[in-house]
Design a protein around this motif. Structure first.
Motif, short mmCIF file in Angstrom:
data_model
loop_
_atom_site.label_atom_id
_atom_site.label_comp_id
_atom_site.label_asym_id
_atom_site.label_seq_id
_atom_site.Cartn_x
_atom_site.Cartn_y
_atom_site.Cartn_z
N UNK A 1 0.50 -0.84 0.06
CA UNK A 1 -0.19 0.46 0.17
C UNK A 1 1.08 1.43 0.27
N UNK A 2 1.80 1.22 0.90
CA UNK A 2 2.84 1.71 1.04
C UNK A 2 3.74 2.60 -0.05
N UNK A 3 4.43 1.44 -0.73
CA UNK A 3 5.15 1.46 -2.13
C UNK A 3 4.18 1.55 -3.29
N UNK A 4 3.40 1.34 -3.10
CA UNK A 4 2.38 1.62 -4.92
C UNK A 4 2.18 3.11 -5.13
N UNK A 5 2.11 3.67 -3.64
CA UNK A 5 1.56 4.84 -3.48
C UNK A 5 2.75 5.93 -3.63
N UNK A 6 3.93 5.44 -3.18
CA UNK A 6 5.48 5.85 -3.04
C UNK A 6 6.28 6.70 -4.55
N UNK A 7 7.46 6.95 -4.73
CA UNK A 7 8.13 8.15 -5.25
C UNK A 7 8.87 6.38 -5.87
N UNK A 8 9.47 6.55 -7.73
CA UNK A 8 10.13 5.45 -7.82
C UNK A 8 11.16 5.99 -8.42
N UNK A 9 12.11 5.88 -8.90
CA UNK A 9 13.51 6.15 -9.31
C UNK A 9 13.70 4.86 -10.51
N UNK A 10 14.55 5.30 -11.54
CA UNK A 10 15.34 4.47 -12.66
C UNK A 10 16.90 3.86 -11.64
N UNK A 11 15.98 2.78 -11.63
CA UNK A 11 16.90 1.66 -10.46
C UNK A 11 18.27 1.59 -10.90
N UNK A 12 18.89 1.54 -12.52
CA UNK A 12 20.37 1.71 -12.63
C UNK A 12 20.80 2.45 -12.41
N UNK A 13 20.93 3.28 -10.85
CA UNK A 13 21.56 4.05 -10.34
C UNK A 13 22.06 3.47 -9.64
N UNK A 14 21.65 2.52 -8.98
CA UNK A 14 21.97 1.65 -7.70
C UNK A 14 23.31 0.16 -7.35
N UNK A 15 22.96 0.52 -9.49
CA UNK A 15 24.00 -0.53 -10.48
C UNK A 15 25.45 -0.17 -10.29
N UNK A 16 26.03 -0.85 -11.08
CA UNK A 16 27.77 -0.39 -10.84
C UNK A 16 27.77 -0.29 -12.34
N UNK A 17 28.91 0.02 -13.62
CA UNK A 17 28.27 0.51 -14.68
C UNK A 17 28.24 -1.02 -15.74
N UNK A 18 28.93 -2.09 -15.43
CA UNK A 18 28.40 -2.53 -16.12
C UNK A 18 26.84 -3.23 -16.15
N UNK A 19 26.68 -3.60 -14.24
CA UNK A 19 25.48 -4.28 -14.15
C UNK A 19 24.40 -3.30 -14.48
N UNK A 20 24.77 -2.22 -14.77
CA UNK A 20 23.26 -1.11 -15.02
C UNK A 20 23.18 -0.94 -16.68
N UNK A 21 23.60 -1.63 -16.85
CA UNK A 21 23.48 -1.65 -18.64
C UNK A 21 22.62 -2.73 -18.87
N UNK A 22 22.76 -3.63 -17.63
CA UNK A 22 21.72 -4.86 -18.35
C UNK A 22 20.38 -4.34 -17.30
N UNK A 23 21.05 -3.54 -16.78
CA UNK A 23 19.63 -3.06 -16.11
C UNK A 23 18.03 -2.66 -16.02
N UNK A 24 17.14 -2.97 -16.27
CA UNK A 24 15.68 -2.23 -16.89
C UNK A 24 14.93 -2.18 -16.04
N UNK A 25 14.93 -1.74 -15.31
CA UNK A 25 13.63 -1.06 -13.73
C UNK A 25 13.44 -0.06 -13.04
N UNK A 26 12.63 -0.10 -11.76
CA UNK A 26 12.57 1.08 -10.99
C UNK A 26 12.04 0.51 -9.90
#
Ligand code: NI
Length: 225
Positions: free
Chosen positions: A19-44
């Motif tokens: 309930x709290x998560x669905x109403x909250x703010x989501x950002x691009x997930x690539x920010x928390x991955x290392x540079x190589x992993x970020x290329x493979x990561x598509x989520x929020x």
């Protein structure tokens, strides 16, 4: 070793978190991955700047710490704050190994990632695809668990999240620095602990079981660092 821990969260707890998560703010997930992993990561990811984030994150830690299976398998020394991700249709995270070192933003300390944990917050029937696939020496394992259940696996393993083709997959994920960094040593200690637990329930605290339990603790003394 892949370990399934059922019912880390009750269905009511899952609903409240969602309930709290669905109403909250989501950002691009690539920010928390290392540079190589970020290329493979598509989520929020749920924003860690949100005032809702710390209590949600702490709720996951509290629930995990209550699970004897988790404590025995992970032998946690430092649990990084759990984060939350969401894979909508088309989102995926290709094959990668998690970064060996993560910064704990609360203290600024560097933490070695030994154990990875995913806590599922969507029911399997709420989405298509989105399986967590973990490779180990015994092959490839597809994981898709009921909401509230967790999977624990070595951070050193190659893994991916298959593309979601319908619905959405929400989960919490986190890393643990273990007292015992070696995955094989951890898995032997876990087997020993579980076997002792069974023997104790069958036979009581016999002299032999007390001796073996001593060896379990002495092995942790040897291997903990
Ligand atoms: Ni990963």
């Amino acid at each position: 070793m892949l370990l399934h821990i059922p019912e880390v969260l009750t269905k009511v707890q899952v609903q409240e978190l969602r309930r709290i998560l669905d109403a909250g703010a989501w950002v691009d997930g690539a920010g928390s991955a290392g540079p190589l992993a970020a290329e493979a990561k598509r989520n929020v990811q749920f924003s860690i700047e949100s005032s809702d984030y710390p209590p949600l994150s702490q709720a996951i830690v509290t629930a995990l710490e209550r699970q004897p299976l988790f404590v025995s398998a992970a032998l946690p020394q430092h649990i990084l704050p759990p984060m939350f991700n969401r894979y909508a249709v088309g989102n995926t995270y290709g094959n990668h190994v998690d970064n060996a070192i993560q910064m704990d933003r609360r203290s600024g300390t560097r933490v070695r990632t030994d154990v990875s944990v995913t806590v599922f917050l969507s029911e399997p029937e709420d989405y298509e695809g989105g399986e967590l696939v973990v490779d180990d020496t015994y092959g490839s394992h597809e994981v898709k668990l009921p909401a509230g259940d967790a999977i624990v696996y070595p951070s050193s393993s190659l893994h991916r999240v298959e593309p979601v083709t319908a619905g959405a997959r929400v989960a919490s994920f986190l890393w643990v620095q273990s007292l015992v960094s070696d995955a094989w040593q951890r898995s032997m200690l876990f087997d020993l602990d579980m076997t002792l637990l069974k023997l104790r329930s069958q036979l009581g605290n016999t002299e032999e079981i007390v001796t073996l339990t001593g060896h379990y603790h002495n092995l942790i003394r040897q291997w903990a660092k």
